[in-house]
Scaffold this motif. Structure first.
Motif, short mmCIF file in Angstrom:
data_model
loop_
_atom_site.label_atom_id
_atom_site.label_comp_id
_atom_site.label_asym_id
_atom_site.label_seq_id
_atom_site.Cartn_x
_atom_site.Cartn_y
_atom_site.Cartn_z
N ASN A 154 -8.60 1.55 -59.96
CA ASN A 154 -8.02 2.70 -59.28
C ASN A 154 -6.64 3.04 -59.81
OD1 ASN A 154 -8.46 4.76 -57.49
ND2 ASN A 154 -8.72 3.44 -55.72
N GLU A 155 -6.27 4.29 -59.67
CA GLU A 155 -4.95 4.77 -60.06
C GLU A 155 -4.22 5.23 -58.80
OE1 GLU A 155 -5.28 7.05 -64.11
OE2 GLU A 155 -7.17 7.30 -63.02
N VAL A 156 -2.97 4.85 -58.67
CA VAL A 156 -2.18 5.21 -57.50
C VAL A 156 -1.24 6.35 -57.87
CG1 VAL A 156 -0.51 4.41 -55.79
CG2 VAL A 156 -2.31 2.88 -56.59
N THR A 157 -1.33 7.43 -57.14
CA THR A 157 -0.49 8.59 -57.40
C THR A 157 0.76 8.57 -56.51
OG1 THR A 157 -1.55 9.96 -55.71
CG2 THR A 157 -2.60 9.90 -57.90
N GLU A 158 1.68 9.45 -56.83
CA GLU A 158 2.86 9.60 -55.99
C GLU A 158 2.47 10.05 -54.58
OE1 GLU A 158 6.37 9.11 -56.62
OE2 GLU A 158 5.34 7.86 -58.09
N GLN A 159 1.45 10.89 -54.50
CA GLN A 159 0.98 11.32 -53.18
C GLN A 159 0.43 10.14 -52.38
OE1 GLN A 159 -2.07 14.33 -53.21
NE2 GLN A 159 -2.07 14.57 -50.99
N LEU A 197 -13.57 -5.36 -54.18
CA LEU A 197 -12.38 -4.70 -54.72
C LEU A 197 -12.39 -3.20 -54.42
CD1 LEU A 197 -12.04 -6.53 -58.15
CD2 LEU A 197 -10.93 -7.05 -55.98
N THR A 198 -13.59 -2.63 -54.34
CA THR A 198 -13.69 -1.21 -53.96
C THR A 198 -13.25 -1.02 -52.51
OG1 THR A 198 -15.49 -0.84 -55.53
CG2 THR A 198 -15.25 0.75 -53.74
N ALA A 199 -13.67 -1.93 -51.64
CA ALA A 199 -13.27 -1.87 -50.23
C ALA A 199 -11.76 -2.05 -50.08
CB ALA A 199 -14.01 -2.93 -49.43
N GLU A 200 -11.16 -2.82 -50.96
CA GLU A 200 -9.71 -3.04 -50.91
C GLU A 200 -8.92 -1.86 -51.49
OE1 GLU A 200 -8.90 -6.68 -52.96
OE2 GLU A 200 -9.79 -7.93 -51.40
N GLY A 201 -9.61 -0.96 -52.18
CA GLY A 201 -8.93 0.18 -52.78
C GLY A 201 -8.43 -0.07 -54.20
N LEU A 202 -8.73 -1.23 -54.75
CA LEU A 202 -8.28 -1.55 -56.11
C LEU A 202 -9.21 -0.97 -57.17
CD1 LEU A 202 -7.20 -5.29 -55.70
CD2 LEU A 202 -5.80 -3.22 -55.52
N ARG A 245 -24.79 -10.69 -63.27
CA ARG A 245 -24.20 -9.45 -62.78
C ARG A 245 -24.25 -9.34 -61.25
NH1 ARG A 245 -26.41 -4.70 -66.63
NH2 ARG A 245 -24.99 -3.45 -65.35
N THR A 246 -25.05 -10.18 -60.59
CA THR A 246 -25.13 -10.11 -59.12
C THR A 246 -23.81 -10.46 -58.45
OG1 THR A 246 -27.51 -10.54 -59.13
CG2 THR A 246 -26.31 -10.96 -57.07
N PRO A 247 -23.18 -11.62 -58.73
CA PRO A 247 -21.88 -11.89 -58.10
C PRO A 247 -20.80 -10.93 -58.57
CG PRO A 247 -22.41 -13.59 -59.71
CD PRO A 247 -23.64 -12.76 -59.53
N LEU A 248 -20.93 -10.44 -59.81
CA LEU A 248 -19.95 -9.47 -60.31
C LEU A 248 -20.01 -8.19 -59.50
CD1 LEU A 248 -17.83 -8.51 -62.34
CD2 LEU A 248 -19.71 -7.87 -63.87
N ARG A 249 -21.22 -7.71 -59.25
CA ARG A 249 -21.35 -6.48 -58.47
C ARG A 249 -20.86 -6.65 -57.03
NH1 ARG A 249 -27.31 -4.75 -60.85
NH2 ARG A 249 -26.52 -3.60 -62.67
N GLU A 250 -21.11 -7.83 -56.47
CA GLU A 250 -20.60 -8.11 -55.12
C GLU A 250 -19.07 -8.14 -55.13
OE1 GLU A 250 -22.35 -8.27 -52.24
OE2 GLU A 250 -23.96 -7.55 -53.53
N ALA A 251 -18.51 -8.71 -56.18
CA ALA A 251 -17.04 -8.76 -56.30
C ALA A 251 -16.46 -7.36 -56.43
CB ALA A 251 -16.64 -9.61 -57.51
#
Length: 222
Positions: A71-76, A54-59, A44-50
């Motif tokens: 993440n979910e992308v809205t019209e706004q 992805l959180t920093a990328e906004g995904l 789980r260590t490399p998974l958490r780093e990954a």
């Protein structure tokens, strides 16, 4: 699938990113760390780093005491992101027009010829691929890695919306016309014209996505 030991979190992030873009991990879905670690045969260590990447990328978004979700992308979100992309890619087109060599323009001409053939044959998937290559080529010609990085990150978020703007009525021909206007300005070595044409192209792309979303919503309405 077993990952080699030296892949670490970068390879894990790449695989999760691909699964998100492929729709295998849907927007809003919970990312079960235990299940994913077992599935990918990693700790789980490399998974958490990954997941941090992805959180920093906004995904991916992290919710305290709940975990990570796609993440979910809205019209706004799209309304806020597209003007920024238009501004940045417009700047790339401006810089490319000022710096492109004759050889660069010849290479771009070949790409636009391919784009025109795909549009004429209504090969939308091939058109998307050629369109992406052209945008990447113009960004590369600008020679500004900071612009390239920010644009790449914003594009990843837009990709989460999984909307294909070329399916909007008349959009394929309109997109081709816009691309040819950008290329005409690049050939004329007109930085201001190239910037304006690129910004128009991306602004209209947002309009097409908005129309497509409206049509999809109306079809789903009872």
């Amino acid at each position: 699938m077993r990952l080699v030991q030296n892949s670490l979190h970068a390879e894990v992030a790449a695989q999760l990113r691909d699964r998100i873009f492929a729709g295998e991990l849907l927007p809003g879905s919970f990312l079960d760390e235990v299940h994913l670690a077992e599935q990918m045969e990693i700790s789980r260590t490399p998974l958490r780093e990954a997941l941090k990447v992805l959180t920093a990328e906004g995904l991916v978004r992290h919710e305290p005491r709940r975990g990570c979700f796609v993440n979910e992308v809205t019209e706004q979100d799209l309304d806020q992101i597209f003007p920024v992309i238009a501004l940045l890619e417009g700047e790339c087109a401006r810089e490319a027009a000022a710096q492109a060599t004759d050889a660069d323009l010849e290479a771009l001409e070949a790409l636009h010829d391919k784009l025109q053939r795909h549009a004429k044959a209504r090969r939308i998937n091939d058109y998307y691929a050629a369109n992406f290559t052209i945008h990447e080529a113009i960004i590369a010609l600008a020679g500004n890695p900071w612009l390239a990085q920010v644009i790449g990150d914003l594009r990843k978020i837009v990709k989460l919306a999984r909307l294909q703007q070329l399916h909007a009525p008349g959009r394929l021909d309109q997109s081709l016309s816009e691309h040819m206007a950008v290329f005409a300005a690049l050939k004329a070595r007109d930085p201001e014209g190239a910037e304006a044409a690129m910004r128009t192209h991306l602004t209209r792309q947002r309009g097409a996505l908005r129309e497509l979303a409206r049509n999809q919503k109306s079809r789903l309405a009872p």
